[in-house]
Design a protein around this motif. Structure first.
Motif, PDB file in Angstrom:
ATOM      1  N   ARG A   4       0.842  -1.184   0.000  1.00 20.44           N
ATOM      2  CA  ARG A   4       0.000   0.000   0.000  1.00 20.44           C
ATOM      3  C   ARG A   4       0.882   1.239   0.000  1.00 20.44           C
ATOM      4  O   ARG A   4       1.799   1.345   0.806  1.00 20.44           O
ATOM      5  N   ALA A   6       1.342   5.581  -0.172  1.00 17.61           N
ATOM      6  CA  ALA A   6       0.702   6.839   0.205  1.00 17.61           C
ATOM      7  C   ALA A   6       1.548   7.998  -0.282  1.00 17.61           C
ATOM      8  O   ALA A   6       2.776   7.954  -0.266  1.00 17.61           O
ATOM      9  N   LEU A  84      -2.531   9.837  11.216  1.00 16.54           N
ATOM     10  CA  LEU A  84      -2.552   9.159   9.918  1.00 16.54           C
ATOM     11  C   LEU A  84      -2.763   7.658  10.056  1.00 16.54           C
ATOM     12  O   LEU A  84      -3.597   7.077   9.365  1.00 16.54           O
ATOM     13  N   ASP A  85      -2.020   7.003  10.947  1.00 16.27           N
ATOM     14  CA  ASP A  85      -2.150   5.548  11.048  1.00 16.27           C
ATOM     15  C   ASP A  85      -3.549   5.139  11.506  1.00 16.27           C
ATOM     16  O   ASP A  85      -4.065   4.107  11.093  1.00 16.27           O
ATOM     17  N   ILE A  88      -5.711   5.442   8.377  1.00 18.33           N
ATOM     18  CA  ILE A  88      -5.415   4.350   7.440  1.00 18.33           C
ATOM     19  C   ILE A  88      -6.156   3.088   7.861  1.00 18.33           C
ATOM     20  O   ILE A  88      -6.699   2.363   7.028  1.00 18.33           O
ATOM     21  N   LEU A 107       5.060  12.090   4.668  1.00 20.41           N
ATOM     22  CA  LEU A 107       4.760  11.427   3.400  1.00 20.41           C
ATOM     23  C   LEU A 107       5.436  12.177   2.266  1.00 20.41           C
ATOM     24  O   LEU A 107       5.593  13.395   2.334  1.00 20.41           O
ATOM     25  N   LYS A 165       5.319   6.438  -0.309  1.00 19.43           N
ATOM     26  CA  LYS A 165       5.762   5.705   0.884  1.00 19.43           C
ATOM     27  C   LYS A 165       4.878   4.476   1.076  1.00 19.43           C
ATOM     28  O   LYS A 165       3.660   4.556   0.934  1.00 19.43           O
ATOM     29  N   THR A 166       5.477   3.351   1.433  1.00 18.24           N
ATOM     30  CA  THR A 166       4.705   2.153   1.769  1.00 18.24           C
ATOM     31  C   THR A 166       4.135   2.335   3.168  1.00 18.24           C
ATOM     32  O   THR A 166       4.859   2.708   4.092  1.00 18.24           O
ATOM     33  N   VAL A 167       2.835   2.147   3.296  1.00 17.67           N
ATOM     34  CA  VAL A 167       2.181   2.351   4.605  1.00 17.67           C
ATOM     35  C   VAL A 167       1.493   1.069   5.079  1.00 17.67           C
ATOM     36  O   VAL A 167       1.199   0.192   4.318  1.00 17.67           O
TER      37      VAL A 167
END
Length: 167
Positions: A4, A6, A84-85, A88, A107, A165-167
């Motif tokens: 994923r 972002a 943010l987390d 998500i 990000l 960025k991989t999230v």
């Protein structure tokens, strides 16, 4: 796509951020067959999702966390700021998350400008998306900032695939 990604978009009011995000999202969904999630920052608390007098407004007005579900959508109303987390985690699944605003999030960030560039954005940007209305020679663009054509959605999507960025 199994990871994923972002990326964030920033820029002054009326620079074209929302229009760009819409174009990028549509192309990612329709041409690339990806699931897209979008988070929009509303720094001045101007967005209105709810109409006074309706049940969802009354529920939300109590201060409770509210989810309104229907056959075609689920809407989440929260009375608290979320990191943010946390946001998500609210999305069931997505391939690419597009964030409008929130320039302090860690990000990769595309800054969108038309007519002129505000140099105060330089420390927050990884890429600069401008059209022919901006005279790039009038600015000292930091060497670590990619310059993208605001009107080339394919170019912007390529940058996202390479830098998100991989999230």
């Amino acid at each position: 796509m199994n990871k994923r990604l972002a990326v964030a978009f920033t820029g002054p009011s009326n620079s074209g951020k929302t229009t760009l995000i819409l174009k990028v999202a549509r192309k990612l969904i329709h041409d690339h067959k990806l699931e897209v999630a979008i988070i929009k920052h509303d720094p001045k608390d101007k967005a209105r999702f709810d109409v006074e007098g309706k049940d969802s407004y009354k529920f939300s007005d109590t201060g409770a966390e509210v989810i309104v579900t229907s056959p075609s959508r689920t809407t989440y109303f929260s009375q608290k700021h979320a990191e943010l987390d946390e946001m998500i985690r609210l999305f069931n699944k997505f391939d690419i998350l597009l964030v409008e605003g929130l320039k302090n999030l860690p990000l990769p960030r595309i800054s969108v400008f038309r007519n002129s560039i505000d140099k105060e954005y330089f420390p927050y940007m990884n890429a600069l998306a401008v059209d022919e209305s901006v005279m790039l020679n009038d600015y000292e663009i930091p060497s670590n900032v990619s310059v993208l054509d605001l009107n080339s959605i394919d170019e912007i999507i390529s940058w996202i695939f390479e830098n998100a960025k991989t999230v």
